[in-house]
Design an enzyme around this catalytic site. Sequence first.
Site, PDB file in Angstrom:
ATOM      1  N   LYS A   1     -14.353  -5.993  -2.837  1.00 19.17           N
ATOM      2  CA  LYS A   1     -14.775  -5.000  -1.846  1.00 19.17           C
ATOM      3  C   LYS A   1     -16.275  -5.148  -1.660  1.00 19.17           C
ATOM      4  O   LYS A   1     -16.980  -5.621  -2.556  1.00 19.17           O
ATOM      5  CB  LYS A   1     -14.463  -3.587  -2.369  1.00 19.17           C
ATOM      6  CG  LYS A   1     -14.357  -2.557  -1.278  1.00 19.17           C
ATOM      7  CD  LYS A   1     -12.982  -2.539  -0.653  1.00 19.17           C
ATOM      8  CE  LYS A   1     -12.886  -1.569   0.495  1.00 19.17           C
ATOM      9  NZ  LYS A   1     -11.527  -1.507   1.057  1.00 19.17           N
TER      10      LYS A   1
ATOM     11  N   GLY B   1      -1.598  14.018   9.143  1.00 18.15           N
ATOM     12  CA  GLY B   1      -2.517  13.087   9.806  1.00 18.15           C
ATOM     13  C   GLY B   1      -1.767  12.264  10.840  1.00 18.15           C
ATOM     14  O   GLY B   1      -0.854  11.510  10.486  1.00 18.15           O
TER      15      GLY B   1
ATOM     16  N   GLY C   1      -2.928   9.760  12.905  1.00 23.80           N
ATOM     17  CA  GLY C   1      -3.902   8.750  13.331  1.00 23.80           C
ATOM     18  C   GLY C   1      -3.200   7.459  13.705  1.00 23.80           C
ATOM     19  O   GLY C   1      -2.041   7.471  14.153  1.00 23.80           O
TER      20      GLY C   1
ATOM     21  N   VAL D   1      -2.070   4.685  11.873  1.00 22.88           N
ATOM     22  CA  VAL D   1      -0.871   4.253  11.141  1.00 22.88           C
ATOM     23  C   VAL D   1       0.293   5.194  11.425  1.00 22.88           C
ATOM     24  O   VAL D   1       1.417   4.755  11.730  1.00 22.88           O
ATOM     25  CB  VAL D   1      -1.133   4.196   9.616  1.00 22.88           C
ATOM     26  CG1 VAL D   1       0.134   3.828   8.867  1.00 22.88           C
ATOM     27  CG2 VAL D   1      -2.238   3.211   9.292  1.00 22.88           C
ATOM     28  N   ALA D   2       0.021   6.517  11.355  1.00 24.37           N
ATOM     29  CA  ALA D   2       1.101   7.492  11.563  1.00 24.37           C
ATOM     30  C   ALA D   2       1.725   7.317  12.950  1.00 24.37           C
ATOM     31  O   ALA D   2       2.938   7.480  13.109  1.00 24.37           O
ATOM     32  CB  ALA D   2       0.561   8.906  11.384  1.00 24.37           C
TER      33      ALA D   2
HETATM   34  P1  NAD Z   1      -7.007   7.286  11.170  1.00 20.84           P
HETATM   35  O1  NAD Z   1      -8.423   7.712  11.002  1.00 20.84           O
HETATM   36  O2  NAD Z   1      -6.589   6.623  12.436  1.00 20.84           O
HETATM   37  O3  NAD Z   1      -6.022   8.541  10.959  1.00 20.84           O
HETATM   38  C1  NAD Z   1      -6.209   9.529  10.015  1.00 20.84           C
HETATM   39  C2  NAD Z   1      -5.909  10.866  10.692  1.00 20.84           C
HETATM   40  O4  NAD Z   1      -5.894  11.893   9.703  1.00 20.84           O
HETATM   41  C3  NAD Z   1      -6.959  11.277  11.722  1.00 20.84           C
HETATM   42  O5  NAD Z   1      -6.335  11.596  12.955  1.00 20.84           O
HETATM   43  C4  NAD Z   1      -7.625  12.500  11.100  1.00 20.84           C
HETATM   44  O6  NAD Z   1      -8.053  13.454  12.052  1.00 20.84           O
HETATM   45  C5  NAD Z   1      -6.506  13.037  10.240  1.00 20.84           C
HETATM   46  N1  NAD Z   1      -6.918  13.906   9.149  1.00 20.84           N
HETATM   47  C6  NAD Z   1      -8.020  13.808   8.358  1.00 20.84           C
HETATM   48  N2  NAD Z   1      -8.031  14.816   7.452  1.00 20.84           N
HETATM   49  C7  NAD Z   1      -6.883  15.531   7.650  1.00 20.84           C
HETATM   50  C8  NAD Z   1      -6.324  16.656   7.026  1.00 20.84           C
HETATM   51  N3  NAD Z   1      -6.928  17.277   5.997  1.00 20.84           N
HETATM   52  N4  NAD Z   1      -5.148  17.137   7.492  1.00 20.84           N
HETATM   53  C9  NAD Z   1      -4.522  16.537   8.534  1.00 20.84           C
HETATM   54  N5  NAD Z   1      -5.024  15.456   9.170  1.00 20.84           N
HETATM   55  C10 NAD Z   1      -6.184  14.962   8.739  1.00 20.84           C
HETATM   56  O7  NAD Z   1      -6.687   6.372   9.913  1.00 20.84           O
HETATM   57  P2  NAD Z   1      -5.473   5.364   9.695  1.00 20.84           P
HETATM   58  O8  NAD Z   1      -5.966   3.991   9.919  1.00 20.84           O
HETATM   59  O9  NAD Z   1      -4.262   5.847  10.379  1.00 20.84           O
HETATM   60  O10 NAD Z   1      -5.287   5.504   8.108  1.00 20.84           O
HETATM   61  C11 NAD Z   1      -4.725   6.658   7.528  1.00 20.84           C
HETATM   62  C12 NAD Z   1      -4.801   6.552   6.010  1.00 20.84           C
HETATM   63  O11 NAD Z   1      -4.125   5.377   5.571  1.00 20.84           O
HETATM   64  C13 NAD Z   1      -6.226   6.413   5.430  1.00 20.84           C
HETATM   65  O12 NAD Z   1      -6.237   7.065   4.179  1.00 20.84           O
HETATM   66  C14 NAD Z   1      -6.394   4.922   5.239  1.00 20.84           C
HETATM   67  O13 NAD Z   1      -7.338   4.638   4.224  1.00 20.84           O
HETATM   68  C15 NAD Z   1      -4.992   4.530   4.813  1.00 20.84           C
HETATM   69  N6  NAD Z   1      -4.649   3.141   5.098  1.00 20.84           N
HETATM   70  C16 NAD Z   1      -4.738   2.644   6.353  1.00 20.84           C
HETATM   71  C17 NAD Z   1      -4.400   1.305   6.614  1.00 20.84           C
HETATM   72  C18 NAD Z   1      -4.482   0.737   8.008  1.00 20.84           C
HETATM   73  O14 NAD Z   1      -3.955  -0.362   8.233  1.00 20.84           O
HETATM   74  N7  NAD Z   1      -5.095   1.420   8.959  1.00 20.84           N
HETATM   75  C19 NAD Z   1      -3.953   0.479   5.575  1.00 20.84           C
HETATM   76  C20 NAD Z   1      -3.820   1.018   4.285  1.00 20.84           C
HETATM   77  C21 NAD Z   1      -4.186   2.357   4.060  1.00 20.84           C
END
Ligand code: NAD
Length: 354
Positions: A80, A179, A181, A183-184
């Site tokens: 990292k 959340g 975002g 991935v979801a």
């Molecule tokens: P993102 O920022 O697109 O989505 C995260 C969402 O969570 C945002 O919409 C944010 O407003 C919301 N959020 C934050 N705090 C919150 C809370 N307390 N209650 C409800 N919603 C809340 O991020 P992402 O890329 O979708 O990643 C989501 C998670 O998965 C992160 O923890 C990230 O580290 C992990 N992750 C992502 C990937 C990837 O490929 N993007 C890979 C492995 C792990």
Amino acid sequence: MNILEYMETHGHEQLCVFTDKGVGIRAFIAIHDTTLGPALGGVRTWPYKSEDEALMDVLRLSRGMTYKSAAAGLNLGGGKAVIMANPQEKTEAMMRAFGQFVESQGGRYITTEDVGATTQDMEWIAQETSHVTGLPVNQGGSGDPSVMTGYGVYQGMKACAMEVWGTDSLEGRIIAIQGFGKVASYLVGHLLEEGARPIVTDINPAALKRAREQGLEVVEDPSAIYDVECDIFSPCALGAILNDGTIPRLKCKVVAGCANNQLLEDSHAVALRRRGILYAPDFIINAGGVINISLELGQPYDEEAALEKTAHIYDTVERVISMAKTEGITTAQAADRLVEERIAAMRRVKGIYL
Ligand code: NAD
């Protein structure tokens, strides 16, 4: 902070420090373990309050990458990088200087995107080093890793469903997602296709608006998501959300989501098991993204191969569940054991003189 002792205790190989006052960069690269291959991990740009805070983050995150790649069956180690700066203050010069820092590692460390990084940053870094992955599609890269992460979480959920309900169909299952975002959003696409019933929440009103426009059920108060009667609770926002305050509130049979470091402490895996909730270890189920970018290394990116490899997350989750049952341990412990056994076995193989 006693760095060397921390590194020895947690199995880190190397810590590299870089400054260039002219361009205003202060950065660290941590290489945790390269038994399986070069250390892959993103570069995080963050306005850390102190060097100690940045160091702890880079060391902790690099170890997490070792586990994630090893569990996904990749021939990669864990690393990292962190840049101590406000992401808004990044410049081309800073990113290119960082690229030179990566280049100076001679391929022992491969960088990619993380919090505070953009595809533009990756393009600048790529001017100075070939040891970068996760490039945009228009540059021959794999693009947004969230697509594959969402697919992997979906596969992991199916494996959990098979264990709990004897069928891996998610049809009719209620899935509460914390959340909405990147991935979801991709995960929800797969769930709807299969006839599941996702219920989402988010702290960002724009995300909730988007969910409503897609006809999804929404929980307006983000803190109420823990109380939703559901089959699967899916943490897709932040880490440390499985803790003493939230676990007693959960009304689900499975926890499976993409967020990193979901358990506040190791003991919370035990708390989930005591409540009869099956936990899909985060670094196993959210590995789709790293699998995706690994397929860019040394070969043209192949989406079909990425999908096929990501689908194996189903098998890995199955294996972890089976190991946990046989050995009477939590799924989190089983996931750690799986990784540690693979690394130990490969270390032995590497010890053979050829
Ligand atoms: P993102 O920022 O697109 O989505 C995260 C969402 O969570 C945002 O919409 C944010 O407003 C919301 N959020 C934050 N705090 C919150 C809370 N307390 N209650 C409800 N919603 C809340 O991020 P992402 O890329 O979708 O990643 C989501 C998670 O998965 C992160 O923890 C990230 O580290 C992990 N992750 C992502 C990937 C990837 O490929 N993007 C890979 C492995 C792990």
